[in-house]
Scaffold this active site. Structure first.
Site, PDB file in Angstrom:
ATOM      1  N   ASP A  33      50.070  33.714  29.284  1.00 18.81           N
ATOM      2  CA  ASP A  33      49.355  34.747  30.039  1.00 18.81           C
ATOM      3  C   ASP A  33      49.459  36.049  29.263  1.00 18.81           C
ATOM      4  O   ASP A  33      50.515  36.362  28.711  1.00 18.81           O
ATOM      5  CB  ASP A  33      49.962  34.919  31.428  1.00 18.81           C
ATOM      6  N   MET A  90      45.785  44.001  23.526  1.00 20.41           N
ATOM      7  CA  MET A  90      46.683  43.151  24.295  1.00 20.41           C
ATOM      8  C   MET A  90      47.972  43.947  24.483  1.00 20.41           C
ATOM      9  O   MET A  90      48.573  44.385  23.493  1.00 20.41           O
ATOM     10  CB  MET A  90      46.964  41.842  23.560  1.00 20.41           C
ATOM     11  N   HIS A 123      50.889  39.666  37.874  1.00 23.51           N
ATOM     12  CA  HIS A 123      50.277  40.343  36.725  1.00 23.51           C
ATOM     13  C   HIS A 123      51.325  40.873  35.754  1.00 23.51           C
ATOM     14  O   HIS A 123      51.037  41.742  34.940  1.00 23.51           O
ATOM     15  CB  HIS A 123      49.299  41.442  37.152  1.00 23.51           C
TER      16      HIS A 123
END
Length: 199
Positions: A15, A28, A174
């Protein structure tokens, strides 16, 4: 003709959290990974998803970001600019980790959905290390896996449509490592699931 000898597959749930829709213009910001299990001719064996994990927070590569995308992760770009790991180091460490946990096997990245995470992961690996331990196509999308086993159109699939017993009991936070571990459990459940009984 002798059958082709294939090494076992080692499934790595990945993830990522990012500050925009595509790598390059956007960054990222974090990368989490968890070994979900292995598969060989004898079948799939789930791993303890907390046993072999990887996590890094990365320094942004550009000044551009989408505020809504950044808000999802809860990460602070200013802090990452000062404290985040340089992408070249983070991706080398990740590639080394994958090769270490995948010794004797062929690593396969799995994600839900894999398309977003794989786009960033593969781009970063090629850009900052020059190669990928997964090759150019070693990814498996859990959403597609479920759609195929359930006999459903892909666009009809969401986690909310899945049988409850397939889902992890962990929260989707998250935080990249939390979510990689949660998705590793989903993957193991999907691999064990015989599929829908619908005609």
């Amino acid at each position: 003709m002798a059958p082709r000898r294939v090494r076992p597959s080692l499934y790595v749930s990945v993830d990522i959290e990012a500050d925009g829709p595509i790598p390059g213009p956007y960054s990222m910001l974090s990368l989490g990974a968890s070994v979900a299990g292995t598969q060989d001719a004898d079948g799939f064996r789930a791993a303890d998803p907390e046993e072999r994990t990887f996590y890094r927070e990365l320094r942004p590569i550009s000044e551009e970001f989408v505020p809504e995308a950044l808000a999802v992760s809860g990460l602070d770009r200013d802090r990452l600019g000062a404290e985040g790991v340089e992408p070249v180091r983070a991706m080398r460490e990740f590639a080394d980790w994958v090769r270490d946990v995948g010794a004797g096997a062929q690593p396969v990245m799995c994600g839900y959905p894999a398309s977003y995470d794989w786009t960033f992961l593969y781009w970063y690996l090629i850009r900052f290390t020059g190669s990928s331990p997964f090759g150019h196509s070693g990814c498996l999308d859990m959403k597609t896996l479920y759609a195929t086993k359930a006999g459903l159109p892909l666009r009809a699939v969401a986690k909310g449509t899945m049988p409850r017993e397939l889902l992890s009991r962990r929260r989707h936070t998250h935080h990249a490592l939390d979510d990689a571990i949660e998705q590793a459990e989903l993957f193991a459940n999907l691999m064990a699931w015989p599929g829908s009984s619908r005609p």
